[in-house]
Scaffold this motif. Structure first.
Motif, PDB file in Angstrom:
ATOM      1  N   VAL A  56       0.850  -1.181   0.000  1.00  0.00           N
ATOM      2  CA  VAL A  56       0.000   0.000   0.000  1.00  0.00           C
ATOM      3  C   VAL A  56       0.888   1.234   0.000  1.00  0.00           C
ATOM      4  O   VAL A  56       1.960   1.236   0.603  1.00  0.00           O
ATOM      5  N   SER A  57       0.443   2.269  -0.690  1.00  0.00           N
ATOM      6  CA  SER A  57       1.226   3.504  -0.693  1.00  0.00           C
ATOM      7  C   SER A  57       1.196   4.102   0.705  1.00  0.00           C
ATOM      8  O   SER A  57       0.225   3.957   1.448  1.00  0.00           O
ATOM      9  N   GLN A  60      -1.785   6.404   1.048  1.00  0.00           N
ATOM     10  CA  GLN A  60      -3.056   5.704   1.245  1.00  0.00           C
ATOM     11  C   GLN A  60      -3.142   5.112   2.643  1.00  0.00           C
ATOM     12  O   GLN A  60      -4.192   5.125   3.280  1.00  0.00           O
ATOM     13  N   ARG A  63      -4.094   7.886   4.950  1.00  0.00           N
ATOM     14  CA  ARG A  63      -5.516   8.236   4.791  1.00  0.00           C
ATOM     15  C   ARG A  63      -6.404   7.161   5.407  1.00  0.00           C
ATOM     16  O   ARG A  63      -7.382   7.475   6.076  1.00  0.00           O
ATOM     17  N   SER A  64      -6.062   5.903   5.190  1.00  0.00           N
ATOM     18  CA  SER A  64      -6.878   4.801   5.712  1.00  0.00           C
ATOM     19  C   SER A  64      -6.948   4.819   7.234  1.00  0.00           C
ATOM     20  O   SER A  64      -7.992   4.542   7.814  1.00  0.00           O
ATOM     21  N   ASP A  90       6.660   2.553  -5.593  1.00  0.00           N
ATOM     22  CA  ASP A  90       5.446   1.897  -6.068  1.00  0.00           C
ATOM     23  C   ASP A  90       5.578   1.669  -7.570  1.00  0.00           C
ATOM     24  O   ASP A  90       5.783   2.624  -8.324  1.00  0.00           O
ATOM     25  N   LYS A  96       5.540   7.507  -5.577  1.00  0.00           N
ATOM     26  CA  LYS A  96       4.980   7.055  -4.296  1.00  0.00           C
ATOM     27  C   LYS A  96       5.791   5.885  -3.771  1.00  0.00           C
ATOM     28  O   LYS A  96       6.434   5.160  -4.528  1.00  0.00           O
TER      29      LYS A  96
END
Length: 157
Positions: A56-57, A60, A63-64, A90, A96
């Protein structure tokens, strides 16, 4: 129960007060258990999210978990320094970073999940298994009143 400032009888009978005291005790028990593995609760949350969402970035992930980007950098740096996650460009967007759980991180997560489960068992030791399931269902309805209770079982810290 944790030492709490004096609260009048009427306040001690309010669900909001009782939930707050139960949450404080639960946080303390889990934090103490995780400290045995050298982790804070936020580190554990990030490891759990990476295991579930990864790769996962970093953006992200923040944010999650609703973690400020500067704090996320510090948390990921800590976990990477300890060899628990890897941070690589990524492949979908080289600007990222993709965060992945390392083998060591997966082992640590398994241990901390067991410790968190044990702390939650201690928290709910006065309840029968059926009462614990009922409590989880009721708390789920309180925090998600717009969603019908699905009888979801919580197994982590």
């Amino acid at each position: 129960m944790d030492e709490a400032p004096y609260a009048p009888t009427r306040i001690r009978a309010l669900p909001s007060w009782l939930l707050g005291r139960a949450a404080a005790r639960g946080h303390r028990l889990v934090a103490e258990a995780l400290a045995d593995e050298g982790l804070r609760m936020m580190h554990h949350a990030v490891l759990s999210a990476v295991a579930e969402l990864g790769p996962v970035s970093q953006a992200q992930l923040g944010r999650s978990l609703n973690i400020d980007p500067k704090d996320m950098v510090t948390l990921v740096n800590d976990l990477q320094r300890d060899g628990l996650v890897t941070r690589t460009p990524d492949p979908a967007d080289r600007r990222k970073n993709a965060i992945t759980l390392s083998a060591s991180g997966a082992r640590r997560l398994q241990r901390t999940e067991r410790l968190g489960d044990k702390a939650n068992d201690e928290l709910t030791a006065a309840l029968t298994p059926a009462e614990r399931e009922q409590l989880i269902g009721l708390l789920t309805r309180i925090i998600q009143p717009e969603e019908p209770c699905r009888g979801t079982r919580h197994t982590g810290p």
